[in-house]
Enzyme design. Structure first.
Site, short mmCIF file in Angstrom:
data_model
loop_
_atom_site.label_atom_id
_atom_site.label_comp_id
_atom_site.label_asym_id
_atom_site.label_seq_id
_atom_site.Cartn_x
_atom_site.Cartn_y
_atom_site.Cartn_z
N LYS A 67 0.76 -1.00 0.01
CA LYS A 67 -0.12 -0.15 -0.06
C LYS A 67 1.01 1.12 0.11
O LYS A 67 1.59 1.67 1.14
CB LYS A 67 -0.92 -0.11 1.05
CG LYS A 67 -1.92 1.14 1.30
CD LYS A 67 -2.90 1.04 2.45
CE LYS A 67 -4.24 1.89 2.36
NZ LYS A 67 -3.82 3.32 1.98
N GLU A 72 -1.15 4.75 -8.02
CA GLU A 72 -0.91 5.53 -6.74
C GLU A 72 0.60 6.30 -7.15
O GLU A 72 1.23 5.76 -7.64
CB GLU A 72 -0.71 4.78 -5.59
CG GLU A 72 -0.50 5.59 -4.34
CD GLU A 72 -1.92 5.81 -3.84
OE1 GLU A 72 -2.95 5.59 -4.40
OE2 GLU A 72 -1.72 6.41 -2.51
P1 AMP Z 1 -7.63 4.13 2.46
O1 AMP Z 1 -7.00 5.44 1.90
O2 AMP Z 1 -6.67 4.15 3.69
O3 AMP Z 1 -9.07 4.04 2.37
O4 AMP Z 1 -6.92 3.21 1.30
C1 AMP Z 1 -6.93 3.13 -0.07
C2 AMP Z 1 -6.28 4.01 -1.06
O5 AMP Z 1 -4.72 3.32 -0.78
C3 AMP Z 1 -6.47 3.72 -2.31
O6 AMP Z 1 -7.71 4.74 -2.65
C4 AMP Z 1 -5.23 4.35 -3.05
O7 AMP Z 1 -4.98 5.60 -3.08
C5 AMP Z 1 -4.17 3.74 -2.12
N1 AMP Z 1 -3.27 2.60 -2.66
C6 AMP Z 1 -2.05 2.27 -2.26
N2 AMP Z 1 -1.54 1.50 -2.86
C7 AMP Z 1 -2.49 0.89 -3.32
C8 AMP Z 1 -2.83 -0.61 -4.10
N3 AMP Z 1 -1.62 -1.31 -4.55
N4 AMP Z 1 -3.75 -1.08 -4.62
C9 AMP Z 1 -4.98 -0.09 -4.15
N5 AMP Z 1 -5.04 1.13 -3.71
C10 AMP Z 1 -3.75 1.55 -3.28
#
Ligand code: AMP
Length: 573
Positions: A250, A299
């Protein structure tokens, strides 16, 4: 359709707060409207003139609206400013002055919904020298032709203060009720809206060709509402939920949705605003991909070449600030880690499984600026834990577990993606909340005129923002200064009607800023309204400010339901 019919419905809606009543009033309006009015009508109800990704802004500040009201009513600007200071609502001032206006009975002609919408569009589209005067003239003419009630809503609309409390879900319900008499068509409408963030277009398609709405597909240059991740607390829970899965790191950057058709490329932010001009390097790299048409998501992170590591989220966001694009490109070279494929050469991939989408993606992305986010297989909790530990060592935010069989779930939070994040102190996760008000500083903080903020999460069932924390710590002096500056610009005396709060901060603010908040625990307390039942709501314990999330808007914050789920998760641990 006459605008007065819409204005009267707005007047009725304003008096009610129940979602069912609002839905009925709005569906009656949809029933009356002609097909070619549906789109305009929908935008007016949303308080916009075009979907946000088109970047069309009315550009009409309060000052100019006051001038237009002065022109139209014959009262002086000073008088209007005085009344406005008293009433706190320029729409009400316009309404009462129009009532007083003697020649009101002679007002020139009846306005249609299209007249009003087209005038708004003319205001938005006029730019360059003399445009402010033109905007004022067009608005003054419109007000001059309005009845008091129409004038009230026109003025509120142009100053961005419409605030009817009609959320998109109510509009979708109303459309369904207008045709079927009940909410049975809601699911297909919602599916289309998730695939295309243009509610005007979805409404028009729904009314004009029911078949097309059932088969609605994504289209290049119409941004798709992004899929969202669920959260779980442990690798074991992830395996229990989705079994053998794929794990990706992530990355803590910002999300981009990139659209390409031939030579033309557009980039949209997570809020689905067009941000193409800020990223010429991403545009160029996308142009070089051999596929003619595509939509993918990734990202973006800026890389610190001197230190051979990624910049932090805050530093990466410097690329989004307004300073020389070329200089920013040099100082903050970007990498985009593509993590999903939505559309490719005429084929909508949203219904394909993650495995299938990944298979295609692996054929597309070269290394260089555009990379593919690495995918690792995990059969059991131990393997997930290992990858998670590796991500922590690398200084990343955690991992994303992805269900191999799941489609791309546009606009929804399903267990297709599950995030497992590095903990902040004792906290398992953080909450994204919207700032609804702020407190003035006391003691040492008085000099910053900032003592903390009141933050809320969103309850989509009630369409209300419910408070969850008062955040007084975690700010640097620099941050206190800038929070004061930012918030004092949008302060207001009354709480926005969509905010439900037991607390009263020193100032309420427009719902503009989203912050990430860490906490130690979640407790039940009478102080906050989040998920409140029997006088007790969910509250963050020891909340602290992590950062401003300028990549998010109030639509995409943590929901009440998620806070409740986090509470259950933490209780179970
Ligand atoms: P959150 O913002 O904590 O809800 O986590 C989701 C966000 O993580 C997504 O909207 C992306 O911007 C980010 N993200 C980072 N790495 C990834 C990945 N490998 N796959 C999907 N989302 C990712």
């Amino acid at each position: 359709m006459l605008f007065i019919e819409l204005a009267s419905a707005f007047g009725e809606i304003e008096k009610r707060s129940g979602r069912l009543e609002m839905t009925d009033l709005l569906s009656a309006i949809y029933k009356k409207a002609k097909v070619n009015e549906i789109k305009k009508l929908t935008y007016l109800v949303q308080g916009i003139i075009a979907p946000s990704y088109e970047g069309i802004d009315l550009g009409m500040g309060e000052k100019f609206a006051i001038e237009a009201v002065a022109h139209a009513t014959g009262y002086s600007r000073k008088d209007i400013e005085k009344d406005y200071r008293k009433a706190g609502d320029l729409g009400l001032v316009a309404e009462s002055l129009l009532k007083k206006k003697k020649q009101q009975a002679l007002h020139a002609r009846e306005l249609s919904v299209s007249d009003v919408f087209d005038a708004m569009m003319r205001i938005a589209k006029s730019s360059g020298t003399g445009s402010q005067q033109l905007k004022i003239r067009v608005l003054a003419e419109l007000i001059n032709n309005s009845s008091p009630e129409e004038g009230k809503f026109i003025v509120r609309f142009v100053t961005g203060q419409l605030r009817l409390g009609i959320g998109d879900p109510t509009i979708l319900d109303a459309l369904s009720v207008s045709k079927a008499g009940d909410k049975s068509l809601r699911a297909e409408l919602e599916r289309a809206y998730n695939l295309c963030d243009d509610l005007g277009l979805v409404a028009e398609t729904f009314v004009s060709s029911p078949n097309k709405i059932k088969k609605f597909e994504v289209e290049v240059f119409k941004p798709v509402r992004p899929a969202l991740a669920e959260r779980l607390a442990t690798p074991e829970e992830i395996i229990k939920k989705i079994g053998e899965c794929a794990i990706e790191f992530k990355f803590d950057g910002f999300r981009m949705q990139v659209h390409k058709k031939g030579e033309k490329v557009e980039i949209y932010s997570r809020k689905l605003e067009k941000i193409t001009n800020t990223y010429p390097d991403v545009v160029e790299a996308t142009r070089k991909l051999k596929h003619r048409e595509m939509i993918f998501e990734g990202e973006a992170l800026a890389f610190n070449e001197k230190k051979n590591r990624f910049f932090s989220f805050q530093e990466t966001m410097h690329r989004r600030r307004k300073y020389g694009v070329e200089q920013a490109k040099k100082d903050y070279p970007l990498y985009v880690y593509a993590f999903d494929l939505i559309y490719l050469d005429g084929k909508d991939y949203t219904q394909e499984s993650y495995s299938e989408r990944r298979k295609q993606m692996e054929k597309i992305f070269p290394s260089g600026l555009l990379k593919i986010s690495e995918k690792m297989a995990a059969k059991d909790a131990e393997e997930i834990e290992e990858i998670f530990q590796e991500s922590v060592k690398k200084g990343l935010e955690g991992i994303m577990a992805k269900d191999l069989k799941a489609p791309y779930v546009a606009g929804a939070r399903k267990f297709a993606w599950i995030k497992l994040k590095k903990s902040y102190g004792k906290s398992v996760d953080t909450v994204d909340a919207v700032v609804v008000g702020y407190y003035l500083g006391k003691g040492a903080r008085a000099e910053f005129e900032f003592g903390g903020i009141l933050a809320a999460v969103y309850n989509p069932d009630r369409q209300k923002f419910e408070t969850v924390a008062k955040i007084g710590s975690g700010y640097s002096e620099e941050e206190m200064k800038s929070f004061h500056e930012m918030l004092s610009e949008i302060k207001r005396k009354e709480a926005p009607s969509i905010v439900d709060s037991n607390l009263k901060p020193d100032f309420w603010v427009e719902l503009k800023y989203v912050v990430e908040v860490a906490f130690d625990d979640i407790t039940l307390s009478p102080t906050h309204t989040c998920g409140a039942k029997d006088g007790k709501g969910y509250a963050l314990r020891f909340p602290r400010m992590m950062r401003l999330r300028s990549d998010r808007d109030a639509r995409e914050i943590t929901t009440t339901q998620e806070v409740i789920e986090m509470y259950e998760l933490m209780k179970g641990k």
